[in-house]
Design a protein around this motif. Sequence first.
Motif, PDB file in Angstrom:
ATOM      1  N   ARG A   1      55.852  44.565  35.768  1.00  0.00           N
ATOM      2  CA  ARG A   1      54.986  45.719  35.526  1.00  0.00           C
ATOM      3  C   ARG A   1      53.593  45.241  35.149  1.00  0.00           C
ATOM      4  O   ARG A   1      53.442  44.273  34.404  1.00  0.00           O
ATOM      5  CB  ARG A   1      55.567  46.577  34.394  1.00  0.00           C
TER       6      ARG A   1
ATOM      7  N   HIS B   1      49.907  46.553  33.505  1.00  0.00           N
ATOM      8  CA  HIS B   1      49.272  47.595  32.711  1.00  0.00           C
ATOM      9  C   HIS B   1      47.845  47.157  32.421  1.00  0.00           C
ATOM     10  O   HIS B   1      47.590  45.979  32.140  1.00  0.00           O
ATOM     11  CB  HIS B   1      50.053  47.813  31.416  1.00  0.00           C
TER      12      HIS B   1
ATOM     13  N   GLU C   1      45.907  47.493  29.894  1.00  0.00           N
ATOM     14  CA  GLU C   1      45.645  46.931  28.573  1.00  0.00           C
ATOM     15  C   GLU C   1      46.525  45.716  28.281  1.00  0.00           C
ATOM     16  O   GLU C   1      46.094  44.786  27.594  1.00  0.00           O
ATOM     17  CB  GLU C   1      45.865  47.996  27.505  1.00  0.00           C
ATOM     18  N   TRP C   2      47.767  45.707  28.769  1.00  0.00           N
ATOM     19  CA  TRP C   2      48.709  44.642  28.418  1.00  0.00           C
ATOM     20  C   TRP C   2      48.695  43.483  29.397  1.00  0.00           C
ATOM     21  O   TRP C   2      49.102  42.380  29.068  1.00  0.00           O
ATOM     22  CB  TRP C   2      50.129  45.194  28.353  1.00  0.00           C
TER      23      TRP C   2
ATOM     24  N   LEU D   1      53.548  41.991  33.002  1.00  0.00           N
ATOM     25  CA  LEU D   1      54.746  41.639  32.248  1.00  0.00           C
ATOM     26  C   LEU D   1      55.898  41.440  33.221  1.00  0.00           C
ATOM     27  O   LEU D   1      56.189  42.318  34.032  1.00  0.00           O
ATOM     28  CB  LEU D   1      55.119  42.746  31.251  1.00  0.00           C
TER      29      LEU D   1
ATOM     30  N   GLU E   1      60.405  36.694  28.782  1.00  0.00           N
ATOM     31  CA  GLU E   1      59.276  37.530  29.175  1.00  0.00           C
ATOM     32  C   GLU E   1      58.085  36.636  29.504  1.00  0.00           C
ATOM     33  O   GLU E   1      57.621  35.870  28.651  1.00  0.00           O
ATOM     34  CB  GLU E   1      58.903  38.503  28.057  1.00  0.00           C
TER      35      GLU E   1
ATOM     36  N   ARG F   1      48.063  37.918  30.516  1.00  0.00           N
ATOM     37  CA  ARG F   1      47.233  38.860  29.773  1.00  0.00           C
ATOM     38  C   ARG F   1      45.947  39.180  30.542  1.00  0.00           C
ATOM     39  O   ARG F   1      45.483  38.367  31.345  1.00  0.00           O
ATOM     40  CB  ARG F   1      46.924  38.297  28.382  1.00  0.00           C
TER      41      ARG F   1
ATOM     42  N   GLY G   1      57.901  50.936  21.072  1.00  0.00           N
ATOM     43  CA  GLY G   1      57.657  49.711  21.816  1.00  0.00           C
ATOM     44  C   GLY G   1      57.188  49.959  23.235  1.00  0.00           C
ATOM     45  O   GLY G   1      57.317  51.071  23.766  1.00  0.00           O
ATOM     46  N   ARG G   2      56.645  48.926  23.863  1.00  0.00           N
ATOM     47  CA  ARG G   2      56.216  49.032  25.255  1.00  0.00           C
ATOM     48  C   ARG G   2      57.401  49.232  26.188  1.00  0.00           C
ATOM     49  O   ARG G   2      57.299  49.920  27.197  1.00  0.00           O
ATOM     50  CB  ARG G   2      55.457  47.766  25.667  1.00  0.00           C
ATOM     51  N   LYS G   3      58.509  48.611  25.853  1.00  0.00           N
ATOM     52  CA  LYS G   3      59.719  48.778  26.660  1.00  0.00           C
ATOM     53  C   LYS G   3      60.368  50.098  26.292  1.00  0.00           C
ATOM     54  O   LYS G   3      60.619  50.372  25.117  1.00  0.00           O
ATOM     55  CB  LYS G   3      60.681  47.615  26.392  1.00  0.00           C
TER      56      LYS G   3
END
Length: 281
Positions: free
Chosen positions: A187, A189, A191-192, A195, A206, A210, A252-254
């Motif tokens: 995935r 994102h 901002e993240w 991942l 994981e 970044r 959480g993100r997940k």
Amino acid sequence: MITGLDHLVVLIEDIQAATAAYETLLARKPSWKNADDGAERVLFTLDNMTLELMAPSGDSVAADRIRNVIKIWGEGLASICFRTNDIAKMHRRLDRLALKPDPIVEVDSTDALSGATMHWKRTRAATDLTRGVRMFFLELGAERPVSAATADSAVLGLDHVVISTEDPERSAALYGARLGLDMALDRTHQEWGQLMFFRCGDLNVEVVKRPVAGGDAAHDRLWGLSWRVADIEAAHARLLAAGVQVSEPRIGRKPGTRVMSLYSGTCGIHTLILERTARTA
């Protein structure tokens, strides 16, 4: 071939201080202590892996080597070791994948407290071929004793280990195609960043790219840990009472998780505490 994550090694200078910190963080007692080959080791064994704290001990070439690594890279996560049920077959696979494994060695360890002995066989892939991550593979002779819990809110196990990368395609090829871990999520994102989750037993490796560029494109880095608990509110209250700096629990993100960040008591390792809700349990 790989059946799970066997253990992670944390290099530290003060074994007593680090042991006390992780007794607090995990709410568990060490399961094993020993000293040999220029190092003191303290193990915390949880439901799905072991955390090994290692510090230099005495005056020897091996001890000086550990001190030099700490001097150059600092304290923190130093290596990852995957579990296999057939080390000879694992070695042949690593050789075919051109990861240049070391010869298989047999190792014994004796617990300083109980006098019990563990036996295992291991090999290591060439670090320059695993994108700078020190990577071992181990066949354990018998299961390790589990660390006794000291509170109802004790950490149950590891949810995921985080590896930071600047080249997600090559990292995905290493952990997925070459090591054979199943990619469960990919995935991106804004901002993240990107991942990628690779299943490894009942936890995940994981790999994160970044959004801020500027890192080493040729080398990945063991970056952080996410520990699993049954009740995040109870764990939050316990850690606060122990003087650990910790955030408030948040979503959480997940999907289906709640997390909180730790800002102290981790030996410098980026650390989350995670609770799985019914959706992901």
